[in-house]
Design a protein around this motif. Structure first.
Motif, PDB file in Angstrom:
ATOM      1  N   VAL A 233      63.307   5.056 -40.783  1.00 44.34           N
ATOM      2  CA  VAL A 233      64.463   5.806 -41.721  1.00 44.34           C
ATOM      3  C   VAL A 233      64.399   4.555 -42.918  1.00 44.34           C
ATOM      4  O   VAL A 233      65.211   4.320 -43.912  1.00 44.34           O
ATOM      5  CB  VAL A 233      65.657   5.742 -41.097  1.00 44.34           C
ATOM      6  N   SER A 234      63.924   3.290 -42.527  1.00 45.44           N
ATOM      7  CA  SER A 234      64.194   1.608 -43.422  1.00 45.44           C
ATOM      8  C   SER A 234      63.206   1.349 -43.532  1.00 45.44           C
ATOM      9  O   SER A 234      61.723   1.271 -43.669  1.00 45.44           O
ATOM     10  CB  SER A 234      65.298   1.221 -42.573  1.00 45.44           C
ATOM     11  N   THR A 235      63.111   0.341 -44.144  1.00 45.48           N
ATOM     12  CA  THR A 235      61.656  -0.741 -44.501  1.00 45.48           C
ATOM     13  C   THR A 235      61.687  -1.794 -42.993  1.00 45.48           C
ATOM     14  O   THR A 235      61.600  -2.268 -42.018  1.00 45.48           O
ATOM     15  CB  THR A 235      62.297  -2.040 -45.291  1.00 45.48           C
ATOM     16  N   GLU A 236      60.414  -2.248 -42.940  1.00 46.07           N
ATOM     17  CA  GLU A 236      59.387  -3.156 -42.082  1.00 46.07           C
ATOM     18  C   GLU A 236      60.235  -4.434 -42.059  1.00 46.07           C
ATOM     19  O   GLU A 236      60.637  -5.379 -40.962  1.00 46.07           O
ATOM     20  CB  GLU A 236      58.458  -4.154 -43.018  1.00 46.07           C
ATOM     21  N   ALA A 237      61.035  -4.596 -43.974  1.00 45.41           N
ATOM     22  CA  ALA A 237      61.925  -6.082 -42.935  1.00 45.41           C
ATOM     23  C   ALA A 237      63.224  -6.164 -42.583  1.00 45.41           C
ATOM     24  O   ALA A 237      63.895  -6.580 -41.802  1.00 45.41           O
ATOM     25  CB  ALA A 237      62.183  -5.999 -44.631  1.00 45.41           C
ATOM     26  N   SER A 238      64.143  -4.505 -42.322  1.00 45.58           N
ATOM     27  CA  SER A 238      64.927  -4.326 -41.548  1.00 45.58           C
ATOM     28  C   SER A 238      64.688  -4.802 -40.797  1.00 45.58           C
ATOM     29  O   SER A 238      65.461  -4.579 -39.663  1.00 45.58           O
ATOM     30  CB  SER A 238      65.415  -2.697 -41.566  1.00 45.58           C
ATOM     31  N   VAL A 239      63.286  -3.638 -39.600  1.00 40.03           N
ATOM     32  CA  VAL A 239      63.641  -4.104 -38.463  1.00 40.03           C
ATOM     33  C   VAL A 239      62.862  -5.105 -38.082  1.00 40.03           C
ATOM     34  O   VAL A 239      63.635  -6.130 -37.007  1.00 40.03           O
ATOM     35  CB  VAL A 239      61.646  -3.312 -38.191  1.00 40.03           C
ATOM     36  N   GLY A 240      62.225  -6.172 -38.863  1.00 39.62           N
ATOM     37  CA  GLY A 240      62.830  -7.593 -38.594  1.00 39.62           C
ATOM     38  C   GLY A 240      63.419  -8.060 -38.195  1.00 39.62           C
ATOM     39  O   GLY A 240      63.570  -9.021 -37.229  1.00 39.62           O
ATOM     40  N   SER A 241      64.646  -7.863 -38.870  1.00 38.81           N
ATOM     41  CA  SER A 241      66.088  -8.931 -39.096  1.00 38.81           C
ATOM     42  C   SER A 241      66.842  -8.455 -37.858  1.00 38.81           C
ATOM     43  O   SER A 241      66.933  -9.142 -37.583  1.00 38.81           O
ATOM     44  CB  SER A 241      67.219  -7.866 -40.874  1.00 38.81           C
ATOM     45  N   TYR A 242      66.395  -6.454 -37.432  1.00 38.57           N
ATOM     46  CA  TYR A 242      67.663  -6.576 -36.946  1.00 38.57           C
ATOM     47  C   TYR A 242      66.303  -6.680 -35.115  1.00 38.57           C
ATOM     48  O   TYR A 242      66.679  -7.693 -34.326  1.00 38.57           O
ATOM     49  CB  TYR A 242      67.268  -5.166 -36.133  1.00 38.57           C
ATOM     50  N   THR A 243      65.399  -6.977 -34.528  1.00 39.40           N
ATOM     51  CA  THR A 243      63.961  -7.496 -33.699  1.00 39.40           C
ATOM     52  C   THR A 243      64.259  -8.383 -33.271  1.00 39.40           C
ATOM     53  O   THR A 243      64.168  -9.036 -32.446  1.00 39.40           O
ATOM     54  CB  THR A 243      63.021  -6.638 -34.021  1.00 39.40           C
ATOM     55  N   TYR A 376      73.911   1.987 -42.737  1.00 42.79           N
ATOM     56  CA  TYR A 376      74.107   0.500 -43.115  1.00 42.79           C
ATOM     57  C   TYR A 376      72.248  -0.385 -42.161  1.00 42.79           C
ATOM     58  O   TYR A 376      72.394  -1.207 -41.459  1.00 42.79           O
ATOM     59  CB  TYR A 376      74.719   0.710 -41.981  1.00 42.79           C
ATOM     60  N   LYS A 377      71.147   0.934 -42.164  1.00 41.09           N
ATOM     61  CA  LYS A 377      70.072  -0.045 -41.741  1.00 41.09           C
ATOM     62  C   LYS A 377      70.239  -0.378 -40.241  1.00 41.09           C
ATOM     63  O   LYS A 377      70.956  -0.661 -39.098  1.00 41.09           O
ATOM     64  CB  LYS A 377      69.791  -0.550 -42.786  1.00 41.09           C
ATOM     65  N   GLU A 378      69.742  -2.399 -40.275  1.00 36.34           N
ATOM     66  CA  GLU A 378      70.049  -3.145 -38.921  1.00 36.34           C
ATOM     67  C   GLU A 378      71.068  -3.614 -38.419  1.00 36.34           C
ATOM     68  O   GLU A 378      71.494  -3.352 -37.245  1.00 36.34           O
ATOM     69  CB  GLU A 378      69.441  -4.649 -39.702  1.00 36.34           C
ATOM     70  N   ILE A 379      72.103  -3.589 -39.223  1.00 31.97           N
ATOM     71  CA  ILE A 379      73.881  -3.585 -38.661  1.00 31.97           C
ATOM     72  C   ILE A 379      73.792  -2.513 -38.244  1.00 31.97           C
ATOM     73  O   ILE A 379      74.393  -2.214 -37.723  1.00 31.97           O
ATOM     74  CB  ILE A 379      74.691  -3.729 -40.172  1.00 31.97           C
ATOM     75  N   GLY A 380      73.592  -0.917 -38.814  1.00 31.68           N
ATOM     76  CA  GLY A 380      74.146   0.551 -37.954  1.00 31.68           C
ATOM     77  C   GLY A 380      73.346   0.815 -36.811  1.00 31.68           C
ATOM     78  O   GLY A 380      73.968   0.608 -35.492  1.00 31.68           O
ATOM     79  N   THR A 381      72.565  -0.221 -36.729  1.00 28.37           N
ATOM     80  CA  THR A 381      71.352  -0.435 -35.256  1.00 28.37           C
ATOM     81  C   THR A 381      72.058  -0.731 -34.473  1.00 28.37           C
ATOM     82  O   THR A 381      71.837  -0.625 -33.425  1.00 28.37           O
ATOM     83  CB  THR A 381      69.950  -0.433 -35.830  1.00 28.37           C
ATOM     84  N   ALA A 382      72.686  -2.053 -35.026  1.00 28.66           N
ATOM     85  CA  ALA A 382      73.597  -2.856 -33.755  1.00 28.66           C
ATOM     86  C   ALA A 382      74.759  -2.631 -33.721  1.00 28.66           C
ATOM     87  O   ALA A 382      74.934  -2.680 -32.216  1.00 28.66           O
ATOM     88  CB  ALA A 382      73.409  -4.382 -34.440  1.00 28.66           C
ATOM     89  N   LEU A 383      75.551  -1.563 -34.440  1.00 29.42           N
ATOM     90  CA  LEU A 383      76.221  -1.164 -34.020  1.00 29.42           C
ATOM     91  C   LEU A 383      76.457  -0.097 -33.249  1.00 29.42           C
ATOM     92  O   LEU A 383      77.185  -0.086 -31.939  1.00 29.42           O
ATOM     93  CB  LEU A 383      77.015  -0.813 -34.931  1.00 29.42           C
ATOM     94  N   VAL A 384      75.157   0.895 -33.758  1.00 31.68           N
ATOM     95  CA  VAL A 384      75.376   1.793 -32.420  1.00 31.68           C
ATOM     96  C   VAL A 384      74.631   1.143 -30.666  1.00 31.68           C
ATOM     97  O   VAL A 384      75.188   2.209 -29.914  1.00 31.68           O
ATOM     98  CB  VAL A 384      73.559   2.383 -32.735  1.00 31.68           C
ATOM     99  N   VAL A 385      74.192   0.510 -31.036  1.00 26.16           N
ATOM    100  CA  VAL A 385      73.434   0.144 -29.620  1.00 26.16           C
ATOM    101  C   VAL A 385      74.510  -0.895 -28.789  1.00 26.16           C
ATOM    102  O   VAL A 385      75.580  -0.345 -27.720  1.00 26.16           O
ATOM    103  CB  VAL A 385      72.581  -1.466 -29.399  1.00 26.16           C
ATOM    104  N   VAL A 386      75.323  -1.408 -29.523  1.00 26.08           N
ATOM    105  CA  VAL A 386      77.192  -1.764 -28.791  1.00 26.08           C
ATOM    106  C   VAL A 386      77.624  -0.786 -28.675  1.00 26.08           C
ATOM    107  O   VAL A 386      78.506  -0.959 -27.306  1.00 26.08           O
ATOM    108  CB  VAL A 386      77.502  -2.844 -30.207  1.00 26.08           C
TER     109      VAL A 386
END
Length: 478
Positions: A233-243, A376-386
């Protein structure tokens, strides 16, 4: 082998797990860039998800079952043979599903060469058998093997990965280390067992294998699957930032996972021998360790996140800073969750209850992924995990209290949180005096370590810290 010796070897292993990423990742992130890092992490994460499904509960049930029969070579060989046959059958089924998915999805087809390389990880995971050596408590072998192969891995990366076009070479080397680990393990295992096809009973392991496996797979819906979802649902840059943020957090979490690896076989044995008082004593020590170590790391990590990301990942990864700050509290949350699930509920065979909890956690995780990640892209992913991990940990605690009456030391937790606030002040003062990120990080860590030791010895009066300092002092000045 004693817990102290096992933990010693795990600490050596842990040091290499710190050093290798700290050498490889800064180099690779600068050479490949955030987008290539994002693509590779997305692909590898997706492949790892198939590995999780194929392995199911083997990583935990294998340790438990092997630890029960480790002193009986005949029964040990039988248990090993049953588990590895079961794993092989399920893995072959998963490989077929993997190929069908790969050849029928446009985004997978775009990167089909790397996905085909990744099949080696799924297949050779059968022979990795870390669960076998952990069940035997042969942590000396695990450590020596891991250090040797990691050293070769670092050398190969530095020699062959030279520019962003070498991302395929980088992934081949990564998969190759997986293959080598598996081959070395299966050869070394012959020292302990004789593989057999006769007189085996796979069915007796199937229930715990799949029940705990369901717990692990469902848990991965908000820990591993979320990266795959982010990639769609997002970009490679978002994945790179989160991972990138996730990788740094995972390195830190390894400190606590090392203790888990050592204690699971020992706790399973104590339950079998009905040593309840010693069992609870080890659990309390584990909790004390998590509480003592996690809050200083969390507070320092949040305060120094820009410097850490800048030094480790380099320019272009600024979006990782917020993600890193968001997920850092998981060091405490997941540390406690690992104690509750791996050290308490699994040794007392509460597999079904774990599956129920993981189902609820997966539902929360998937729902939040759908609601938050597209926006919220990568920040949304981080919030989901927490949020998902907090919900699961609360449920795990309730279940543990119901069965064992073991309580979290809430007063100690609050006390440690309050005494950790000055880490922010230390970082702020150092940032005010210095500009260079490396100077800020080193000086802040040194001052924070001094403050940590002072409050642990003179305010909290932590017996474990004091005994360690006394032991080191006596050896140093003897």
């Amino acid at each position: 082998m004693s817990i102290k010796k096992n933990y010693f070897y795990n600490n050596i292993l842990l040091i290499t797990q710190y050093i290798v990423p700290l050498i490889v990742f800064p180099y690779v992130s600068r050479v490949l860039g955030i987008e290539k890092i994002g693509i590779l992490n997305w692909i590898d994460n997706t492949i790892n998800y198939f590995i999780i499904i194929s392995t199911l509960g083997l990583t935990l049930t294998g340790v438990r079952e092997v630890s029960k029969v480790k002193n009986d070579k005949v029964e040990l060989s039988k248990v090993f043979s049953e588990l590895i046959i079961l794993h092989t059958v399920i893995t072959l089924m998963i490989v077929i599903i993997y190929m069908i998915v790969l050849l029928n999805n446009d985004k997978f087809i775009e990167n089909k060469n790397i996905f085909f390389i990744g099949i080696t990880k799924i297949v050779f995971n059968i022979f990795l058998i870390e669960w076998f050596f952990k069940g035997l408590e042969d942590f000396k072998y695990i450590t020596n093997r891991s250090i040797a192969i990691k050293l070769i891995y670092v050398i190969l990366i530095l020699i062959f990965v030279k520019n962003e076009n070498d991302y395929t070479v980088y992934y081949i080397i990564t998969c190759l280390t997986y293959v080598v680990n598996s081959v070395v393990n299966i050869v070394y295992a012959k020292k302990y067992i004789l593989f057999q096809l006769n007189n085996i009973n796979i069915k007796r392991h199937f229930r715990s294998y799949t029940t705990i496996g369901l717990y692990i797979v469902l848990t991965s819906m908000y820990t591993t699957f979320n990266v795959t979802f982010l990639g769609f649902v997002s970009t490679e840059a978002s994945v790179g930032s989160y991972t990138t943020a996730l990788k740094l957090y995972s390195i830190i979490l390894g400190l606590f996972s090392a203790l888990n690896s050592v204690l699971i076989p020992k706790l399973s044995y104590l339950i079998t021998e009905r040593e309840d008082s010693l069992f609870k004593d080890l659990i309390n020590k584990s909790m004390n360790f998590i509480i003592t170590m996690s809050f200083p790391i969390i507070f320092c990590g949040i305060a120094l996140a820009p410097q850490i990301i800048n030094i480790i990942a380099g320019p272009g990864f600024e979006r990782s800073i917020v993600c890193f700050k968001v997920i850092l509290p998981l060091i405490f949350i997941v540390g406690i969750a690992q104690i509750l699930s791996n050290q308490i509920l699994i040794p007392i065979n509460k597999d079904k209850q774990l599956a129920y909890i993981s189902f609820i956690g997966a539902f929360i995780g998937v729902t939040l992924n759908i609601l938050l990640v597209r926006v919220y892209k990568e920040i949304g992913t981080a919030l989901v995990v927490v949020v998902s991990e907090i919900c699961v940990t609360v449920m795990l605690y309730y279940l543990c209290y119901q069965y064992t009456k073991i309580k979290l030391p809430f007063v100690q937790i609050i006390y440690n949180i309050i005494l950790s606030i000055p880490y922010f002040l230390i970082a702020y003062l150092v940032k005010s005096a210095f500009i260079d990120a490396l100077y800020v990080l080193i000086i802040s860590i040194v001052l924070s370590l001094i403050y940590f030791l002072l409050i642990q010895v003179y305010i909290i009066k932590n017996k474990i810290i004091i005994s360690q300092i006394t032991s080191i002092s006596s050896k140093t000045f003897a």
